[in-house]
Structure formats: C-alpha cells, structure tokens
Design an enzyme around this catalytic site. Structure first.
Site, PDB file in Angstrom:
ATOM      1  N   LYS A  22      55.202 -63.840  -1.581  1.00 39.97           N
ATOM      2  CA  LYS A  22      53.774 -63.847  -1.266  1.00 39.97           C
ATOM      3  C   LYS A  22      53.503 -64.480   0.089  1.00 39.97           C
ATOM      4  CE  LYS A  22      51.417 -64.822  -5.596  1.00 39.97           C
ATOM      5  NZ  LYS A  22      50.607 -65.880  -6.223  1.00 39.97           N
ATOM      6  N   ASP A  78      46.234 -65.317  -6.550  1.00 37.79           N
ATOM      7  CA  ASP A  78      46.723 -65.173  -7.915  1.00 37.79           C
ATOM      8  C   ASP A  78      46.771 -63.677  -8.197  1.00 37.79           C
ATOM      9  OD1 ASP A  78      47.611 -66.874 -10.190  1.00 37.79           O
ATOM     10  OD2 ASP A  78      46.297 -65.494 -11.259  1.00 37.79           O
ATOM     11  N   SER A  79      47.912 -63.239  -8.650  1.00 39.23           N
ATOM     12  CA  SER A  79      48.083 -61.795  -8.749  1.00 39.23           C
ATOM     13  C   SER A  79      48.930 -61.454  -9.960  1.00 39.23           C
ATOM     14  CB  SER A  79      48.734 -61.274  -7.462  1.00 39.23           C
ATOM     15  OG  SER A  79      49.756 -62.141  -7.026  1.00 39.23           O
ATOM     16  N   PHE A 180      59.109 -58.000  -3.925  1.00 37.68           N
ATOM     17  CA  PHE A 180      59.453 -59.068  -4.872  1.00 37.68           C
ATOM     18  C   PHE A 180      58.863 -58.718  -6.231  1.00 37.68           C
ATOM     19  CE2 PHE A 180      55.325 -61.273  -5.217  1.00 37.68           C
ATOM     20  CZ  PHE A 180      54.654 -60.749  -4.125  1.00 37.68           C
ATOM     21  N   GLY A 181      59.114 -59.615  -7.191  1.00 34.63           N
ATOM     22  CA  GLY A 181      58.495 -59.469  -8.509  1.00 34.63           C
ATOM     23  C   GLY A 181      58.731 -58.100  -9.134  1.00 34.63           C
ATOM     24  N   HIS A 208      47.606 -54.157  -3.388  1.00 33.54           N
ATOM     25  CA  HIS A 208      46.495 -54.968  -3.918  1.00 33.54           C
ATOM     26  C   HIS A 208      46.209 -56.138  -2.988  1.00 33.54           C
ATOM     27  CE1 HIS A 208      50.420 -56.251  -5.107  1.00 33.54           C
ATOM     28  NE2 HIS A 208      50.016 -57.340  -5.734  1.00 33.54           N
ATOM     29  N   ARG A 209      47.271 -56.721  -2.420  1.00 33.78           N
ATOM     30  CA  ARG A 209      47.101 -57.861  -1.505  1.00 33.78           C
ATOM     31  C   ARG A 209      46.429 -57.388  -0.215  1.00 33.78           C
ATOM     32  NH1 ARG A 209      51.596 -59.527  -2.766  1.00 33.78           N
ATOM     33  NH2 ARG A 209      50.712 -60.872  -4.367  1.00 33.78           N
TER      34      ARG A 209
HETATM   35  P1  ITT Z   1      52.040 -69.161  -6.669  1.00 35.86           P
HETATM   36  O1  ITT Z   1      51.181 -69.380  -7.885  1.00 35.86           O
HETATM   37  O2  ITT Z   1      52.768 -70.393  -6.220  1.00 35.86           O
HETATM   38  O3  ITT Z   1      51.320 -68.477  -5.555  1.00 35.86           O
HETATM   39  P2  ITT Z   1      53.388 -67.340  -8.410  1.00 35.86           P
HETATM   40  O4  ITT Z   1      54.553 -66.416  -8.228  1.00 35.86           O
HETATM   41  O5  ITT Z   1      53.426 -68.297  -9.574  1.00 35.86           O
HETATM   42  O6  ITT Z   1      53.199 -68.115  -7.053  1.00 35.86           O
HETATM   43  P3  ITT Z   1      51.185 -65.979  -9.651  1.00 35.86           P
HETATM   44  O7  ITT Z   1      50.959 -67.035 -10.646  1.00 35.86           O
HETATM   45  O8  ITT Z   1      49.992 -65.362  -8.978  1.00 35.86           O
HETATM   46  O9  ITT Z   1      52.097 -66.464  -8.465  1.00 35.86           O
HETATM   47  O10 ITT Z   1      52.067 -64.859 -10.306  1.00 35.86           O
HETATM   48  C1  ITT Z   1      52.017 -63.583  -9.815  1.00 35.86           C
HETATM   49  C2  ITT Z   1      53.229 -62.823 -10.272  1.00 35.86           C
HETATM   50  O11 ITT Z   1      52.846 -61.428 -10.307  1.00 35.86           O
HETATM   51  C3  ITT Z   1      54.334 -62.905  -9.242  1.00 35.86           C
HETATM   52  O12 ITT Z   1      55.236 -63.916  -9.535  1.00 35.86           O
HETATM   53  C4  ITT Z   1      54.951 -61.526  -9.342  1.00 35.86           C
HETATM   54  O13 ITT Z   1      55.806 -61.490 -10.406  1.00 35.86           O
HETATM   55  C5  ITT Z   1      53.790 -60.626  -9.705  1.00 35.86           C
HETATM   56  N1  ITT Z   1      53.280 -60.028  -8.463  1.00 35.86           N
HETATM   57  C6  ITT Z   1      52.181 -60.379  -7.753  1.00 35.86           C
HETATM   58  N2  ITT Z   1      52.066 -59.651  -6.644  1.00 35.86           N
HETATM   59  C7  ITT Z   1      53.119 -58.835  -6.631  1.00 35.86           C
HETATM   60  C8  ITT Z   1      53.573 -57.854  -5.732  1.00 35.86           C
HETATM   61  O14 ITT Z   1      52.954 -57.602  -4.592  1.00 35.86           O
HETATM   62  N3  ITT Z   1      54.681 -57.204  -6.043  1.00 35.86           N
HETATM   63  C9  ITT Z   1      55.353 -57.455  -7.173  1.00 35.86           C
HETATM   64  N4  ITT Z   1      55.016 -58.366  -8.064  1.00 35.86           N
HETATM   65  C10 ITT Z   1      53.894 -59.058  -7.806  1.00 35.86           C
END
Ligand code: ITT
Length: 221
Positions: A22, A78-79, A180-181, A208-209
């Site tokens: 992120k 938050d995503s 990622f993710g 979305h971002r």
């Molecule tokens: P911070 O709270 O420290 O910012 P986090 O990873 O815990 O980091 P979130 O609580 O918002 O963030 O969790 C969002 C999760 O959703 C993230 O870890 C990814 O697994 C997924 N995610 C969000 N945006 C994404 C993207 O652009 N591509 C893939 N997965 C995404």
C-alpha cells in the site's frame, strides 16, 4: 459528495500504514502533488486495533491515531476484497483472513505471497474454498470488488473521507506476482490479466485505490 473545507499543503504527510504494498502505491499516487510521504513504520508508530465496522471507520481511526502520535497530517487507507457470493466477505477482514501465526518477517525481496505474519496464498485459498462450499450453482458467481477508503486527519481533528471501488471477477488458480494481497486472483472488469499480472502503472490507473485517490486529489489539491 464530501464538503471540503481545506486543502492539503505540500510537505510531509504521515501514511498511517504498515503495509509495504500500500505504501508503495500511495507514494506513487501522491508523488506528483508535492507531498513527502513518511510511513507510520518509519516513525515506529504502533498499529492501532481496527475496531471499526466499516472501511471508512477503520481508515479514520488509523489516520487519527497516527496524527495524534506524530502531530502531522495523516492519511490512512482501509481496503479489502468483497466477494458477492460470500455476502461481501472478507471485506474489512481481508487482512485477517491471511493471518498465519508466523513470526518470520521475510526480507523485502523474498518472492511469494507471505507478508510478515500474513500468507495471502492461504487467504486466497480460503476465498476459493468458501465459494466452492456453496455448491456448484452459487459457485458460478465469481463477481467481486475491491474497496479503498481513505481518511485524512489534521492535528486539530478535522477529517476528510473518500471511497473508491473497482469491480471484477475472481479466477482460480491465482496468477502473477505483481501487486500484493489478493491481486493474483482478481481480474478487473474489461481486462484479461489479474492485478497480479498487470504492470503496476496499469493497476494504478484503474484500481479502487486510484479511484479513491482521484476523488481525494480533486477535493484536497
Ligand atoms: P494497514 O492497516 O497498516 O494500512 P493492512 O494490510 O492491515 O495495512 P487493511 O487493514 O486495510 O490494511 O487490510 C487490507 C487488506 O486487503 C490488505 O492486507 C490486502 O490483503 C487487501 N487489499 C487491499 N488493497 C488491495 C489491493 O490493491 N490488492 C490486493 N489486495 C488488497
């Protein structure tokens, strides 16, 4: 529409996130606007517990915590991935579906789906398994969307919120090592490649971002 009462001035801004994927994307999106991003991780700020019941709630509480501790304007994201057949889960629990209890923090250049104590191969497998468990008919619905909520909080407590979204479908098995993710299992509408296969710039144009940042930039710059 968000009513805007102030603009973001060029200078330092805390990105209230510990997620390297992120932070990389946010820094790229803010780069052209004279903002010097400093991450919560760089400042050693603790991660607040995400107790909100919506993406906006959680973005606001993360930005507020970082702003209070640093005294600087803070931006949080938050995503998550919302899967239609699963009633929009994992949603705000997207990061938690990847928890693997592993305390090994891999070096930045280590390939794969593991980010600290999170294993996204495991999270993607859970999404796939839960859809399959619904039975053959329901499992045909592979519609999903990502949501990104952004909150900007100023030291006097003022805040601004923005939300973005991208629609698409899920694929199995996951494809690609970019992003990622959940990126390797998500194909945005109108495209053939997953976010994990796409060039990062292409993802930044449609994600979305990117959608949430377009709204932020229009309002705050
Ligand atoms: P911070 O709270 O420290 O910012 P986090 O990873 O815990 O980091 P979130 O609580 O918002 O963030 O969790 C969002 C999760 O959703 C993230 O870890 C990814 O697994 C997924 N995610 C969000 N945006 C994404 C993207 O652009 N591509 C893939 N997965 C995404």
């Amino acid at each position: 529409m968000t009513e805007v009462s102030r603009k973001l001035e060029p200078g330092r801004l805390v990105i209230a996130s510990h997620n390297k994927g992120k932070i990389r994307e946010i820094a790229a999106l803010l780069g052209p606007h004279g903002i010097e991003p400093v991450s919560a991780a760089d400042l050693d700020l603790p991660e607040p517990e995400e107790t909100g019941t919506s993406f906006i709630d959680n973005a606001d509480l993360k930005a507020r915590a970082a702003c209070d501790l640093s005294g600087m304007v803070a931006l949080a994201d938050d995503s998550g991935l919302c899967v239609e057949a699963l009633g929009n889960r994992p949603g705000i629990f997207s990061a938690r579906w990847a928890l693997n209890g592993n305390s090994h923090v891999p070096p930045e250049d280590e390939p794969g789906h593991v980010e600290g104590d999170r294993d996204f191969m495991r999270a993607m497998q859970r999404v796939h398994d839960e859809i399959q468990a619904l039975g053959p008919e329901a499992a045909e619905n592979l519609n999903a969307h990502f949501v990104c909520a952004l909150a900007v909080v100023w030291p006097d407590g003022h805040s601004e919120w923005f939300e973005g979204r991208v629609d698409g479908t899920l694929v199995w098995p996951p494809r690609g090592t970019n992003g990622f993710g959940y990126d390797p299992m998500f194909v945005p509408a109108g495209h053939d490649q997953t976010f994990g296969e796409m060039d990062p710039d292409a993802k930044h144009r449609i994600s979305h971002r990117a959608d949430a940042f377009r709204k932020l930039v229009e309002a705050l710059f």
